[in-house]
Design a protein around this motif. Structure first.
Motif, PDB file in Angstrom:
ATOM      1  N   ASP A  82      41.861  36.022  40.461  1.00 16.58           N
ATOM      2  CA  ASP A  82      41.480  37.092  41.430  1.00 16.58           C
ATOM      3  C   ASP A  82      41.526  36.774  43.463  1.00 16.58           C
ATOM      4  N   GLY A  85      45.352  34.598  43.114  1.00 11.42           N
ATOM      5  CA  GLY A  85      47.285  35.599  43.100  1.00 11.42           C
ATOM      6  C   GLY A  85      46.985  35.550  41.397  1.00 11.42           C
ATOM      7  N   ARG A  86      46.878  36.640  41.345  1.00 10.31           N
ATOM      8  CA  ARG A  86      47.266  36.488  39.566  1.00 10.31           C
ATOM      9  C   ARG A  86      48.185  36.349  39.341  1.00 10.31           C
ATOM     10  N   LYS A  87      49.069  36.356  40.238  1.00  7.68           N
ATOM     11  CA  LYS A  87      50.778  35.733  39.264  1.00  7.68           C
ATOM     12  C   LYS A  87      51.121  35.048  39.457  1.00  7.68           C
ATOM     13  N   GLY A  88      50.866  33.982  40.451  1.00  5.95           N
ATOM     14  CA  GLY A  88      50.995  32.478  40.288  1.00  5.95           C
ATOM     15  C   GLY A  88      49.837  31.588  38.894  1.00  5.95           C
ATOM     16  N   GLN A 137      47.218  47.013  38.780  1.00  3.54           N
ATOM     17  CA  GLN A 137      47.918  47.042  39.537  1.00  3.54           C
ATOM     18  C   GLN A 137      49.516  47.850  39.740  1.00  3.54           C
ATOM     19  N   ARG A 199      53.091  40.610  43.055  1.00  5.04           N
ATOM     20  CA  ARG A 199      52.104  39.619  43.732  1.00  5.04           C
ATOM     21  C   ARG A 199      51.570  40.408  44.476  1.00  5.04           C
ATOM     22  N   ALA A 200      50.157  40.163  44.253  1.00  3.81           N
ATOM     23  CA  ALA A 200      48.788  40.460  44.063  1.00  3.81           C
ATOM     24  C   ALA A 200      47.806  40.472  45.217  1.00  3.81           C
ATOM     25  N   PRO A 201      47.400  41.037  45.744  1.00  4.90           N
ATOM     26  CA  PRO A 201      46.630  40.727  46.813  1.00  4.90           C
ATOM     27  C   PRO A 201      45.450  40.143  46.474  1.00  4.90           C
ATOM     28  N   ARG A 202      45.210  39.001  47.266  1.00  6.95           N
ATOM     29  CA  ARG A 202      44.324  38.175  46.721  1.00  6.95           C
ATOM     30  C   ARG A 202      42.159  39.008  47.033  1.00  6.95           C
TER      31      ARG A 202
END
Length: 505
Positions: A82, A85-88, A137, A199-202
């Motif tokens: 959260d 960044g979830r992808k990283g 997401q 990519r997800a918003p932090r």
């Protein structure tokens, strides 16, 4: 008008294709990570006879280090996704998982193998919460329940296919082959996830190092007590000390969570009935299923005379049943209500274990498979609805924490299921062994090997003792499930729209 519609159609199609790609990729990550929990059990005989020469306690840690690190890091890993960044975090987890598997395959000493298992467990912990968060997401709100059902199906089937795939590998390759098989799998998933994961918003989740440390150490102490209890005894100093330390550390974690501005897991979330019931119900379902996994392969080999490969394949009916039921259980929950669906599932799981407690060497395999199918149906009915309850009860910015809580409940339930049935099995089996065995009774394998040298009569006595012990273990697990189902039923209240007969237009 037709031109406008034609222009809008491709984006919808592209969005649908992207959702499908993300769904498949995230479910594949979950399946592979969960399969390694079960697959290692089939390599124990080879590990025992290998040049590593592990002691009995070292064998136990080889099996459980992955699960302990996996469970202990899940909730902090959700918060990490959260925040950073979830992808990283997912890609980092896949890298660690793959590297840990390679380290295990190359290990020439027990400490190095344990290190590899721990690294893989840390990678799995980073992967699991991120997969659900990324899947949600890209999923429309009206399709999230179905997406969670698919994710839950991959999770449940991963444990079963770990047994089957592990059996196939161990049948033809040395124990290192099991870990080498996960290296290309992990590498392929890493490349796939890098390509399709969004990519997800932090978010604003706090990493909360003190809270994370208290939680990890508390869970480690708790699991140490559970895992070591069969060898040391429930009343021994190491086990009681571990439980006492766990109680102290988890109490400090709760105190810290109530005082911290942004704790890694706010204890107040358990005031929400859906979160409270969901976490307990998930733990209960995996308690029952991993009690089955722990005993099933041994029972089929020791009592039914199956090979390791046959025992692994023998669990496939449960995998098929679970896949079918999890996809339909959300629809059942919509029609019947969440609470009736979940409680019925837990009771079916208990009924399946009770039925399996009646199996012996003369039980036909089709009937035995039907018993497994009952347990799989029960688990499939509970998991999607419970996971959905926890995730939807928390705000979207805490999706990673919710996913981590879901996964931590599963792994802790699995560890407790193995410990309870393992302890019951060990105590009952030792009490029923014939005196002719003498000191050759440290394990079922050792007792059966000694009995074979003493004649068919002694071997039949040992098989009978093991069958009886398995039955007692299954019945104890079933009673625990009934008790937990009662608590879940009391906590899991239906939404007001369900109670009032449905939402009004």
């Amino acid at each position: 008008m037709s031109a406008t519609l034609s222009a809008k159609a491709p984006p919808r199609s592209a969005a649908s294709g992207r959702h499908r790609a993300v769904l498949i990729a995230m479910c594949a990550c979950v399946l592979v990570a969960q399969s390694l929990v079960a697959a290692i059990n089939l390599a124990i005989p080879q590990l025992s006879a290998s040049d590593l020469r592990p002691s009995p306690s070292q064998l136990l840690w080889i099996v459980d280090t992955y699960v302990i690190v996996f469970a202990g890091l899940l909730i902090p890993a959700g918060a990490l996704g959260d925040r950073l960044g979830r992808k990283g975090v997912l890609l980092a987890g896949l890298s660690l998982f793959t590297g840990g598997a390679a380290l295990c395959a190359l290990a020439t000493t027990v400490p190095l193998l344990l290190a590899g298992r721990g690294v893989s467990g840390a990678g799995a912990a980073l992967m699991m919460p991120a997969t659900m968060s990324l899947l949600l997401q890209v999923t429309a709100p009206e399709r999230r329940a179905a997406a969670i059902a698919g994710w839950s199906s991959a999770l449940a089937v991963g444990g079963i296919l770990g047994n089957t795939g592990g059996a196939l590998i161990i049948e033809y390759l040395p124990w290192q082959g099991l870990f080498w098989a996960y290296v290309p799998l992990g590498a392929a998933l890493l490349l796939w996830a890098a390509r399709v994961a969004p990519r997800a918003p932090r978010g604003t989740a706090n990493l909360d190092a003190p809270g994370s440390a208290l939680l990890i150490l508390g869970l480690f102490a708790l699991l140490y007590g559970i895992i070591e209890a069969p060898g040391h005894g429930w009343g021994s100093t190491p086990v009681l000390g571990a439980f006492g330390l766990a109680a102290l550390l988890l109490a400090l974690f709760t105190w810290h969570g109530l005082r911290a501005a942004q704790p890694v897991l706010d204890p107040r979330v358990f005031r929400l009935p859906a979160v409270r019931a969901g976490a307990l119900g998930i733990a209960a379902a995996f308690f029952g299923m991993f009690a089955l996994f722990y005993v099933n392969a041994q029972f089929l080999q020791y009592v039914k005379g199956f090979s390791a490969l046959q025992a692994g394949i023998g669990v496939l009916p449960a995998a098929v049943g679970m896949m079918l039921v999890t996809q339909r259980s959300i629809g059942w929950a919509r029609r019947l209500g969440t609470r009736p669906t979940v409680v019925t599932g837990l009771l079916l799981l208990a009924a399946g274990l009770t039925a399996m407690s009646t199996a012996d060497s003369g039980t036909p395999y089709p009937l035995y498979a039907a018993y497994m199918l009952i347990t799989a149906t029960g688990c499939g009915m509970t998991m999607p609805s419970l996971s959905h309850s926890v995730i939807t009860a928390l705000p979207q910015t805490k999706a990673g924490v919710g996913s981590g809580l879901n996964a931590a409940a599963r792994e802790l339930g699995a560890a407790l299921g193995i410990a309870v049935i393992g302890t019951a099995l060990s105590i009952r089996f030792s009490d029923r062994l014939p005196a002719a065995l003498g000191d050759n009774s440290d394990s079922a394998a050792q007792a059966l090997a000694a009995a074979s040298r003493l004649g068919d009569g002694v071997r039949r006595e040992v098989v009978s003792a093991y069958t009886d012990a398995v039955g007692v273990g299954y019945r104890i697990a079933a009673v625990v499930l009934v008790v937990l189902a009662t608590v879940v039923a009391a906590w899991l209240r239906p939404p007001a729209t369900e109670a009032g007969g449905g939402a009004r237009p």
